[in-house]
Design an enzyme around this catalytic site. Structure first.
Site, mmCIF file in Angstrom:
data_model
loop_
_atom_site.group_PDB
_atom_site.id
_atom_site.type_symbol
_atom_site.label_atom_id
_atom_site.label_comp_id
_atom_site.label_asym_id
_atom_site.label_seq_id
_atom_site.Cartn_x
_atom_site.Cartn_y
_atom_site.Cartn_z
ATOM 1 N N HIS A 1 0.842 -1.193 0.000
ATOM 2 C CA HIS A 1 0.000 0.000 0.000
ATOM 3 C C HIS A 1 0.882 1.250 0.000
ATOM 4 O O HIS A 1 2.115 1.155 -0.107
ATOM 5 C CB HIS A 1 -0.990 -0.033 1.167
ATOM 6 C CG HIS A 1 -0.355 -0.130 2.537
ATOM 7 N ND1 HIS A 1 0.566 0.766 2.991
ATOM 8 C CD2 HIS A 1 -0.519 -1.044 3.540
ATOM 9 C CE1 HIS A 1 0.936 0.447 4.215
ATOM 10 N NE2 HIS A 1 0.306 -0.673 4.575
ATOM 11 N N HIS B 1 4.125 1.258 2.303
ATOM 12 C CA HIS B 1 5.241 0.462 1.778
ATOM 13 C C HIS B 1 5.825 1.138 0.542
ATOM 14 O O HIS B 1 7.036 1.148 0.325
ATOM 15 C CB HIS B 1 4.779 -0.934 1.349
ATOM 16 C CG HIS B 1 4.005 -1.684 2.398
ATOM 17 N ND1 HIS B 1 2.762 -2.198 2.175
ATOM 18 C CD2 HIS B 1 4.316 -1.995 3.676
ATOM 19 C CE1 HIS B 1 2.323 -2.801 3.270
ATOM 20 N NE2 HIS B 1 3.253 -2.684 4.202
ATOM 21 N N CYS C 1 1.725 -7.594 21.997
ATOM 22 C CA CYS C 1 0.895 -7.104 20.888
ATOM 23 C C CYS C 1 1.276 -7.889 19.646
ATOM 24 O O CYS C 1 2.421 -7.827 19.190
ATOM 25 C CB CYS C 1 1.110 -5.607 20.645
ATOM 26 S SG CYS C 1 0.296 -5.057 19.124
ATOM 27 N N CYS D 1 2.476 -5.769 16.612
ATOM 28 C CA CYS D 1 3.883 -5.343 16.660
ATOM 29 C C CYS D 1 4.815 -6.529 16.841
ATOM 30 O O CYS D 1 6.030 -6.382 16.698
ATOM 31 C CB CYS D 1 4.132 -4.394 17.824
ATOM 32 S SG CYS D 1 3.190 -2.882 17.753
ATOM 33 N N CYS E 1 -1.988 -0.922 22.991
ATOM 34 C CA CYS E 1 -0.800 -0.670 22.164
ATOM 35 C C CYS E 1 -1.028 0.660 21.445
ATOM 36 O O CYS E 1 -2.057 0.833 20.779
ATOM 37 C CB CYS E 1 -0.627 -1.798 21.151
ATOM 38 S SG CYS E 1 0.329 -1.296 19.720
ATOM 39 N N HIS F 1 -1.437 0.000 17.429
ATOM 40 C CA HIS F 1 -2.578 -0.741 16.886
ATOM 41 C C HIS F 1 -3.889 -0.468 17.620
ATOM 42 O O HIS F 1 -4.941 -0.939 17.191
ATOM 43 C CB HIS F 1 -2.262 -2.243 16.887
ATOM 44 C CG HIS F 1 -1.176 -2.594 15.920
ATOM 45 N ND1 HIS F 1 0.160 -2.628 16.274
ATOM 46 C CD2 HIS F 1 -1.216 -2.875 14.599
ATOM 47 C CE1 HIS F 1 0.886 -2.923 15.215
ATOM 48 N NE2 HIS F 1 0.085 -3.075 14.194
ATOM 49 N N LYS G 1 -5.888 7.149 10.006
ATOM 50 C CA LYS G 1 -4.878 6.127 9.732
ATOM 51 C C LYS G 1 -5.394 5.301 8.565
ATOM 52 O O LYS G 1 -6.597 5.101 8.434
ATOM 53 C CB LYS G 1 -4.787 5.209 10.959
ATOM 54 C CG LYS G 1 -3.451 5.280 11.647
ATOM 55 C CD LYS G 1 -3.333 4.255 12.731
ATOM 56 C CE LYS G 1 -2.190 3.330 12.414
ATOM 57 N NZ LYS G 1 -1.492 2.809 13.544
ATOM 58 N N LYS H 1 -7.560 -1.280 6.407
ATOM 59 C CA LYS H 1 -8.480 -2.076 5.605
ATOM 60 C C LYS H 1 -9.910 -1.834 6.059
ATOM 61 O O LYS H 1 -10.808 -1.686 5.254
ATOM 62 C CB LYS H 1 -8.151 -3.563 5.799
ATOM 63 C CG LYS H 1 -7.566 -4.221 4.573
ATOM 64 C CD LYS H 1 -7.528 -5.708 4.802
ATOM 65 C CE LYS H 1 -6.587 -6.389 3.836
ATOM 66 N NZ LYS H 1 -6.287 -7.753 4.180
#
Ligand code: ME8
Length: 511
Positions: A19, A22, A127, A130, A144, A147, A296, A299
Site C-alpha cells: 500500500h 510500503h 501485541c 507489533c 498498544c 494498533h 490512519k 483495511k
C-alpha cells in the site's frame, strides 16, 4: 561519503498487500539509490518480505492455505509490484530463503555460546500487531499505541536475549555517533527509552504454540521468528549477494524505516550486533507516517491506497513526485486525492510538462526542430545557467541530507526561472522581427539546454520522465558525477529535437 552504499527498506509483512506506506519507503530508497548511482557510487539496494510468525500463520489459516504457500503468493505480489513500479532494487530477500535461515541459526548459536541467550519464564503484555512485548509504561490507556488494541497476556518458558547487558554500550554509541539515528527527534526518543532500564528480549516461541519460524540451533522444541529473524536479513542478504565485499558495504549501511519500528531498529538490532561482535550500521533513517486525510490507513476504514491503482489512474511518475515532494522527512503527512490532483496539475501539468511542450513547439515552429547553435550569449542567458547551477548544488546537498522535498523545490525554482526567462526574452514576439531570428535561435538553444539540465536533475526522482525528456531532445542525460553539461555545447550543428509531446495531461476533476 564513501564510494559504496548499502540501502535497505524494511522487510514487509506478507499479511497485507503493498500500500501507500510500503510504496513510500520503497520509492524513497529507490530515489536515494538512483541518486547515489548517479553520483558515481556503487549501490546495493535491498528490499524483501518478512514471512514468519503468528500473524502470517493466522492469515494463511484464514485463507485455508499452508503458511509457506500463502507467503509465496504474497511475497510474489510484493516483488511483482516493485517490478511493475520500476523499483531498481538489487536484491530481494525473503526470510524463508535458505541462506537467511542458515544465517539466523549461525547468529543464534554464536550469541548463545557467548552466554547472551538464556532460558527463563516470563509473563507480559504482547501485541501481535507489533510482535513484541510492551512494558506497562509504554501502553496508552492499556492499549498498544500503534494498533490501539489491548495486548494479550502471555506467560510461558522461553529463550531471552540479554539485551540489558548492552544498554550502556548502546548509549555510548549514540553519544559517539550523533547522526546514527536521523532526524534528531527520533534519536532523542531512543535516548529517552534508554533512560529506563532496558528489559531482556524474548526471542522464541514453543513449537507447541507456533511452528512457523526458524528452529533454534540449541533447542528443537522452539522457534525464533519476527525480530531476531527479520532484522538479521540486513546482513544475511548482503553477504549473500556481495560475498566478497559485504564488509565495505556494511560500513555504509543506511536503513530506512518509518517511526512504527523505531525501537526494534534502534535498540534490538544494534544490541544484537554488539552481542555478535559486529559493527553497527552507519545510519538509521526514520520517516513519519502517511495518513489518509485525517485517518490512519486501514483495511477496515476502506481507505487503503494501492500503488498499482494509482499508476493506472494517474501514472507512476506523478505518484512518485507527489510522495517525494509532499513528505518532509521525519514528519507525518496526509494523503488526499485532492492534494494529489492539485499538485499534479500545478507542478507537473502546468509546470514541467507545459515548459517541455512549449519549448519543443517553438523549436518546431520557428526552425523545424533544428537547434540553432553557435549564437552569441547575453547576460540573461548566463543568468539562467547560473540558476540551474545553483539548483544543482542545492538539490544535491538536500538529497544527501534526505530533504528530498527541498531538492525538488530547488529544481522547481530553476523551472520557474526558465518560465520567467521565456516571458522576459519573449521569443514569440521577437520572431515577428526578421532581424531577430538569430537571437530567437539562441534563446531556444538556451531553453533546450535548460530542459537537458532539468532531466538530469529530476532523473533520480522521476526516472521515466527524465528519459522521455532526453529522448525528445535526442541527447544522452549524463549522471550527476559527470561534469555539468556546458550551456551552448550540448547540441551539434544540425541537431533536431522531436515534436512537442504532452508529458502530464491535466487531470480534470468533476466539480
Ligand atoms: O514492520 N506511512 O513490516 P510492515 C509510512 N516486518 N510508512 C508506512 C506506513 C504508513 N502509513 N505503513 C507502513 C514490519 N509503512 C516488519 C519489519 S524489518 C527487519 C521488519 C512502511 O509490513 C514503513 O516503512 O508492517 C514501515 O516502517 C513499514 O512499512 C512497516 O512494514
Amino acid at each position: 561519503m564513501s564510494d559504496r552504499v548499502y540501502l535497505t527498506t524494511p522487510l514487509y509483512y506478507v499479511n497485507a498487500e503493498p500500500h501507500l506506506g510500503h510504496t513510500y519507503t520503497t520509492v524513497l530508497v529507490d530515489t536515494v539509490a538512483r541518486f547515489n548511482r548517479s553520483m558515481g557510487r556503487e549501490v546495493v539496494f535491498q528490499t524483501g518480505t518478512d514471512e514468519h510468525g503468528d500473524k502470517i500463520a493466522e492469515a494463511a489459516a484464514a485463507g485455508n492455505a499452508q503458511p509457506r504457500q500463502y507467503a509465496d503468493r504474497v511475497a510474489g505480489i510484493f516483488r511483482d509490484t516493485w517490478d511493475e513500479c520500476g523499483i531498481s532494487y538489487d536484491h530481494f530477500i525473503r526470510t524463508t530463503d535458505d541462506y537467511h535461515v542458515t544465517f539466523v541459526r549461525k547468529m543464534l548459536a554464536r550469541i548463545h555460546e557467548k552466554g547472551d541467550i538464556y532460558f527463563g519464564k516470563y509473563g507480559g503484555n504482547y501485541c501481535t500487531g507489533c510482535e513484541r512485548f510492551y512494558a506497562d509504561r509504554e501502553l496508552v490507556d492499556g492499549k498498544c499505541p500503534d494498533h490501539l488494541v489491548e495486548p494479550v497476556w502471555i506467560e510461558e518458558e522461553n529463550y531471552f536475549f540479554r539485551m540489558s547487558r548492552y544498554q550502556n554500550q548502546l548509549r555510548q554509541l549514540l553519544d559517539d555517533s550523533p547522526d546514527l539515528i536521523r532526524p534528531a527527534g527520533y534519536r532523542n526518543e531512543v535516548l529517552g527509552l534508554l533512560r529506563e532500564p532496558l528489559e531482556d528480549l524474548c526471542i522464541s516461541r514453543p513449537k507447541s504454540r507456533l511452528e512457523w519460524g526458524i528452529e533454534l540451533p540449541f533447542d528443537d522444541n522452539y522457534v525464533t521468528y519476527v525480530w531476531f529473524d527479520a532484522l538479521l536479513n540486513y546482513l544475511s542478504g548482503l553477504e549473500h549477494c556481495r560475498p566478497k565485499d559485504s564488509e565495505a558495504f556494511w560500513a555504509e549501511a543506511n536503513h530506512f524505516i518509518a517511526k512504527d519500528i523505531l525501537k526494534p531498529h534502534a535498540v534490538f538490532w544494534p544490541t544484537m550486533l554488539l552481542a555478535a561482535d559486529l559493527p553497527v550500521y552507519r545510519h538509521l533513517n526514520v520517516h513519519g507516517y502517511w495518513n489518509v486525510g485525517q485517518s490512519k490507513m486501514s483495511k477496515s476504514l476502506g481507505n487503503v491506497i494501492r500503488p498499482l491503482e494509482m499508476r493506472d489512474r494517474y501514472g507512476l511518475e506523478g505518484f512518485r513526485y507527489f510522495l517525494l515532494r509532499e513528505m518532509v522527512f521525519g514528519m507525518d503527512s496526509a494523503f488526499t486525492e485532492d492534494a494529489f490532483v492539485t499538485r499534479f496539475n500545478a507542478d507537473l501539468s502546468n509546470g514541467l510538462g507545459n515548459l517541455v511542450s512549449r519549448v519543443l513547439a517553438m523549436q518546431k515552429r520557428y526552425f523545424d526542430g533544428e537547434v540553432q547553435t553557435g549564437g552569441q550569449r547575453r547576460p540573461e542567458d548566463r543568468e539562467l545557467a547560473a540558476a540551474f547551477s545553483e539548483a544543482e548544488t542545492r538539490a544535491v546537498e538536500a538529497t544527501e541530507g534526505l530533504a528530498l522535498h527541498n531538492a525538488l523545490e530547488e529544481i522547481w525554482k530553476a523551472l520557474a526561472a526558465t518560465d520567467k526567462y521565456i516571458v522576459e526574452t519573449a521569443p514569440f514576439k521577437l520572431w515577428k522581427d526578421e532581424s531577430a531570428h538569430t537571437r530567437v535561435g539562441t534563446i531556444l538553444e538556451t531553453l533546450c539546454d535548460a530542459l537537458l539540465h532539468t532531466a538530469r536533475l529530476i532523473a533520480p526522482f522521476m526516472p521515466e520522465t527524465a528519459a522521455r525528456i532526453g529522448a525528445l531532445l535526442g541527447v544522452e542525460i549524463g549522471p550527476l558525477a559527470h561534469p555539468t553539461p556546458m550551456w551552448g555545447k550540448n547540441f551539434r550543428k544540425g541537431h533536431r529535437v522531436s515534436e512537442p509531446a504532452r508529458l502530464f495531461p491535466r487531470i480534470e476533476t468533476e466539480t
